[in-house]
Scaffold this active site. Structure first.
Site, mmCIF file in Angstrom:
data_model
loop_
_atom_site.group_PDB
_atom_site.id
_atom_site.type_symbol
_atom_site.label_atom_id
_atom_site.label_comp_id
_atom_site.label_asym_id
_atom_site.label_seq_id
_atom_site.Cartn_x
_atom_site.Cartn_y
_atom_site.Cartn_z
ATOM 1 N N GLU A 108 -27.932 9.292 -33.267
ATOM 2 C CA GLU A 108 -28.942 8.130 -32.326
ATOM 3 C C GLU A 108 -30.079 8.416 -32.261
ATOM 4 O O GLU A 108 -30.893 8.109 -31.825
ATOM 5 C CB GLU A 108 -28.246 7.429 -31.831
ATOM 6 C CG GLU A 108 -27.666 7.779 -30.119
ATOM 7 C CD GLU A 108 -28.784 8.127 -29.607
ATOM 8 O OE1 GLU A 108 -28.675 7.268 -28.774
ATOM 9 O OE2 GLU A 108 -29.857 8.934 -28.732
ATOM 10 N N TRP A 109 -30.576 10.147 -32.425
ATOM 11 C CA TRP A 109 -31.315 11.022 -32.400
ATOM 12 C C TRP A 109 -32.009 11.230 -31.238
ATOM 13 O O TRP A 109 -33.322 11.073 -30.581
ATOM 14 C CB TRP A 109 -32.484 9.793 -33.262
ATOM 15 C CG TRP A 109 -32.529 9.496 -34.363
ATOM 16 C CD1 TRP A 109 -31.825 9.608 -35.311
ATOM 17 C CD2 TRP A 109 -32.758 8.359 -35.164
ATOM 18 N NE1 TRP A 109 -31.101 9.315 -36.630
ATOM 19 C CE2 TRP A 109 -32.267 7.939 -36.572
ATOM 20 C CE3 TRP A 109 -33.127 7.204 -34.585
ATOM 21 C CZ2 TRP A 109 -31.449 6.861 -36.895
ATOM 22 C CZ3 TRP A 109 -33.387 5.784 -35.101
ATOM 23 C CH2 TRP A 109 -32.733 5.742 -36.279
ATOM 24 N N GLY A 110 -31.044 11.218 -29.550
ATOM 25 C CA GLY A 110 -31.510 11.659 -28.544
ATOM 26 C C GLY A 110 -32.161 10.319 -27.803
ATOM 27 O O GLY A 110 -32.804 11.166 -26.658
ATOM 28 N N GLU A 111 -32.581 8.599 -29.056
ATOM 29 C CA GLU A 111 -32.917 7.667 -27.661
ATOM 30 C C GLU A 111 -32.476 7.404 -26.169
ATOM 31 O O GLU A 111 -32.954 7.397 -25.444
ATOM 32 C CB GLU A 111 -32.859 6.830 -28.618
ATOM 33 C CG GLU A 111 -33.809 7.249 -30.903
ATOM 34 C CD GLU A 111 -34.498 6.333 -30.922
ATOM 35 O OE1 GLU A 111 -33.988 5.137 -31.104
ATOM 36 O OE2 GLU A 111 -35.006 6.210 -31.859
ATOM 37 N N ASP A 144 -25.067 6.855 -38.472
ATOM 38 C CA ASP A 144 -26.378 7.142 -38.001
ATOM 39 C C ASP A 144 -26.846 5.818 -37.262
ATOM 40 O O ASP A 144 -26.399 4.880 -36.617
ATOM 41 C CB ASP A 144 -27.587 6.942 -39.303
ATOM 42 C CG ASP A 144 -28.722 7.760 -39.809
ATOM 43 O OD1 ASP A 144 -29.198 8.103 -38.547
ATOM 44 O OD2 ASP A 144 -29.014 8.326 -40.741
ATOM 45 N N ASP A 156 -34.807 13.757 -36.778
ATOM 46 C CA ASP A 156 -34.743 14.746 -37.924
ATOM 47 C C ASP A 156 -35.304 16.359 -38.552
ATOM 48 O O ASP A 156 -36.547 16.084 -37.865
ATOM 49 C CB ASP A 156 -34.682 14.189 -38.870
ATOM 50 C CG ASP A 156 -33.978 12.864 -39.447
ATOM 51 O OD1 ASP A 156 -33.070 12.838 -39.075
ATOM 52 O OD2 ASP A 156 -34.070 12.187 -40.906
#
Length: 392
Positions: free
Chosen positions: A190-193, A157, A213
């Site tokens: 990494e949430w697409g950042e 994460d 999420d």
């Protein structure tokens, strides 16, 4: 459970008949742990931090009994909250002694004995998203622990990352995992950042989250779907775009919406990670998660991700090339009422032919036509086809 086992057997038999030609000749490098999108289960969507070793062992048992293992679901993944609040005297992560008194190695042994694989969670930060010890600057010792325990999959994460560059942080863990010599699927979360689809493979990832999420709602699912448009070229064997886990069966959407969710995630070559309680799965949920024909599309060895062909506002057409020359097509209705959706075989990428064979991937019904695909699609629903040129 007996009815679900019979259902699973019927669905699996259908899958074997349908996918033999599509999977013939499939090859992948022996060192590649993710030649097709990973399939399995993850604890977070349904249980969040309410987890313990009994839940994980019972879920592994249910994965076998329900037919999910035979359908291809392999990984039993523990998300956040498995670890103790402090590292041990040697600086190693340790399992929470109350939630997981037998330790992770014993859990892995149980899961492996079922013919399944165990996944675990950490963060590329000082703490996990729930404030527990994480792996930033502890990559080598943590990777060794994971390997010694028999872990097969790591979800890594992005919480509490100290503002340090993502490439640096995720590369460090990749190198540490590789140094253990154990084949471990590496899931970059990494949430697409930082546009991970552009560099996920470069930092050793086998899949990378393209979004924040998911939550168990129609608006969340469709929002994540929209974020997949235009990045399909970055996904393929050994490295997959990940629009987050499945919510099928968790109760926040209707079965019609869940069928659309599953149809589209299958077409996207998304990792199929169920997030429901497998121990009490009802038959409608089992029919969705065990759909052999959509699983075959998702797992097709050619690995070409589906893409949006046409966006007409409330209705959309999606397509995915399949390795046997067929094309999977999803007619998707976002509207609050039933809509007629149509497409031509030409626009979904099929070659010219006098006739086309069309199979409905939810009902199994087959028909032939001269190149016009169409259906009345229920509100918040999807119709999924597989189409072959000629009489294939």
């Amino acid at each position: 459970m007996h009815q679900r086992t019979l259902l699973a057997g019927t669905l699996l038999a259908t899958a074997l008949l349908l996918t033999t030609s599509a999977t013939a000749g499939a090859t992948s490098a022996p060192e590649d742990p993710a030649p097709t999108p990973p399939m399995g289960w993850n604890s977070w969507n349904k249980f969040a931090c309410d987890i313990d070793e009994r839940l994980i062992t019972e879920t592994a048992d249910a994965m076998v009994a329900s037919g999910m293992k035979d359908a291809g679901y392999t990984y039993v993944n523990i998300d956040d909250c498995w670890m103790a609040p402090e590292r041990d005297a040697e600086g190693r992560l340790q399992a929470d002694p109350h939630r997981f008194p037998s330790g992770i190695k014993a859990l892995a042994d149980h899961v492996h004995a079922k013919g399944l694989k165990l996944g675990i969670y950490s963060s590329a930060g000082t703490k996990t998203c729930q404030g527990l010890p994480a792996s930033l600057d502890h990559e080598e010792i943590d990777a060794r622990s994971f390997a010694e325990w028999g872990v097969d999959y790591l979800k890594y994460d992005n919480c509490n990352n100290e503002g340090r560059p993502a490439v640096e942080r995720y590369s460090e863990m990749s190198e540490a995992l590789r140094a253990t010599g154990r084949r471990i699927v590496y899931s970059i979360c990494e949430w697409g950042e930082n546009d991970p689809w552009n560099r996920g493979r470069d930092v050793g990832g086998h899949l990378w989250r393209t979004t924040g999420d998911i939550s168990d709602s129609w608006s969340s699912m469709t929002s994540l779907l929209d974020q997949q448009v235009g990045i399909e070229q970055h996904s393929g064997p050994g490295g997959w775009n990940d629009p987050d886990m499945l919510e099928v069966g968790n109760g926040g959407m209707t079965d019609t919406e869940y069928r659309a969710h599953f149809s589209l995630w299958a077409l996207l070559n998304a990792p199929l990670l169920a997030g429901n309680d497998l121990r009490s799965m009802d038959e409608p949920t089992a029919r969705i998660l065990l759909n052999p024909e959509l699983i075959a599309i998702n797992q097709d060895w050619g690995g070409k991700q589906g893409y949006r062909v046409r966006d007409d506002g409330e209705t959309e057409v999606w397509a995915k090339p399949v390795s046997d020359g067929s094309v999977a097509v999803v007619l998707f209705n976002r509207d609050g009422q039933e809509r007629r959706i149509s497409a031509t075989t030409e626009e979904v990428g099929l070659p010219g032919a006098d006739r086309y064979r069309v199979r409905d991937l939810w009902t199994g019904d087959e028909s032939q036509n001269d190149g016009e695909l169409g259906a009345s699609v229920p509100s918040h629903g999807a119709v999924a086809y597989r189409v072959w040129a000629g009489d294939a």
